[in-house]
Design a protein around this motif. Structure first.
Motif, short mmCIF file in Angstrom:
data_model
loop_
_atom_site.label_atom_id
_atom_site.label_comp_id
_atom_site.label_asym_id
_atom_site.label_seq_id
_atom_site.Cartn_x
_atom_site.Cartn_y
_atom_site.Cartn_z
N LEU A 196 0.88 -1.08 0.14
CA LEU A 196 0.12 -0.14 -0.02
C LEU A 196 0.89 1.38 0.13
CD1 LEU A 196 -2.77 -1.04 2.60
CD2 LEU A 196 -2.92 -1.04 0.24
N ARG B 40 0.10 4.89 0.88
CA ARG B 40 -0.90 6.00 1.51
C ARG B 40 -0.11 7.30 2.16
NH1 ARG B 40 -3.39 1.28 5.45
NH2 ARG B 40 -1.29 0.42 6.44
N ASN C 108 2.74 7.07 5.51
CA ASN C 108 3.40 5.86 5.55
C ASN C 108 5.11 6.04 6.01
OD1 ASN C 108 5.43 6.35 3.02
ND2 ASN C 108 3.56 7.23 2.36
N LEU D 41 2.95 10.19 -2.40
CA LEU D 41 1.69 9.63 -2.95
C LEU D 41 1.70 9.80 -4.39
CD1 LEU D 41 -0.98 10.96 -0.42
CD2 LEU D 41 -0.11 8.76 -0.67
N ASP E 69 -3.56 10.83 -7.10
CA ASP E 69 -4.17 10.13 -5.80
C ASP E 69 -5.51 10.54 -5.64
OD1 ASP E 69 -3.94 8.25 -3.80
OD2 ASP E 69 -3.83 9.74 -2.82
N VAL F 52 -7.74 3.35 -2.68
CA VAL F 52 -6.82 2.68 -2.34
C VAL F 52 -5.69 2.59 -3.29
CG1 VAL F 52 -5.96 0.43 -0.84
CG2 VAL F 52 -7.92 1.88 -0.29
N ARG G 44 -12.88 1.30 3.48
CA ARG G 44 -11.39 1.39 3.26
C ARG G 44 -10.82 0.14 3.82
NH1 ARG G 44 -9.08 5.83 0.72
NH2 ARG G 44 -6.91 5.55 1.48
N GLU H 159 -8.18 -2.04 1.23
CA GLU H 159 -6.82 -2.29 1.46
C GLU H 159 -6.52 -3.62 1.45
OE1 GLU H 159 -5.81 -0.19 5.06
OE2 GLU H 159 -6.00 1.64 4.17
#
Length: 210
Positions: A76, A78, A81, A87, A91, A96, A194, A198
């Motif tokens: 992932l 995001r 992070n 990103l 985005d 996701v 969400r 993910e």
């Protein structure tokens, strides 16, 4: 009347002045030649700059995300992070994103994604920029979306191993660069989606093809 020279010699006659139209034409030709040379030089510099951008750039997405997916699963990307990764430029807060990098020097890569209840899409990006391939979960067969990424040479070798008259049973996608990214995007329609989004994105497998 010609003025007398103090030495007693008669000076040569003056050269006739060029007509105004001839001088203007000569000046225009010089200007046109200089402009043409400038345009050719600018075009050469522009082309060389474009050709040098991919090998010289170390800040594109392929370099930024080069370590993602080394474990065989998409990872992932995001906000917040721990790796400090940027990103994706496009985005979307409702989307996701997960990334799996590839290096085809080690061999073709097999990508396997399982379709769920949320919209899922995968795109293949070459190093240096540019989208090579895109596919969505609408193409899934029995709930599975699968393809193999390879160079043209690897594709030719794989085709040569196929039995004569038998179509390949796998979807083969040719990458014109050995390195690049598989970008997974899953749309979370609601905030409560969400976690499922993910899990779906990070569940995409990307490892060496057998």
């Amino acid at each position: 009347m010609t003025a007398a020279d103090p030495t007693g010699e008669t000076p040569p006659p003056l050269a006739p002045a060029l007509p105004l139209r001839s001088r203007a034409a000569a000046g225009f030709r010089r200007l046109l030649l200089a402009t043409s040379a400038g345009l050719v030089l600018a075009a050469i510099v522009h082309i060389v700059t474009i050709l040098l951008i991919p090998p010289l750039s170390d800040s594109d997405a392929a370099h930024a995300y080069a370590a993602l997916g080394a474990g065989g699963q998409a990872e992932l990307v995001r906000a917040g992070n721990s790796r400090g990764l940027p990103l994706p430029r496009e985005d979307d807060p409702a989307t996701v994103t997960a990334v799996c990098s590839y290096d085809l020097a080690a061999g073709p890569m097999r990508v396997v994604a399982r379709a769920g209840t949320l919209p899922l899409a995968l795109t293949l990006h070459r190093q240096g920029g540019g989208t090579l391939y895109a596919i969505t979960d609408r193409a899934a067969i029995r709930g599975v979306l699968e393809f193999v990424v390879m160079t043209q040479e690897q594709r030719d070798e794989r085709d040569a191993r196929d039995e004569e008259g038998e179509a390949a049973r796998e979807l083969r996608v040719v990458s014109d660069s050995e390195r690049g990214l598989i970008v997974v995007r899953v749309l979370a329609r609601l905030p409560s989606d969400r976690a499922d989004a993910e899990a779906l994105a990070s569940g995409v497998a990307c490892g060496l093809a057998d």
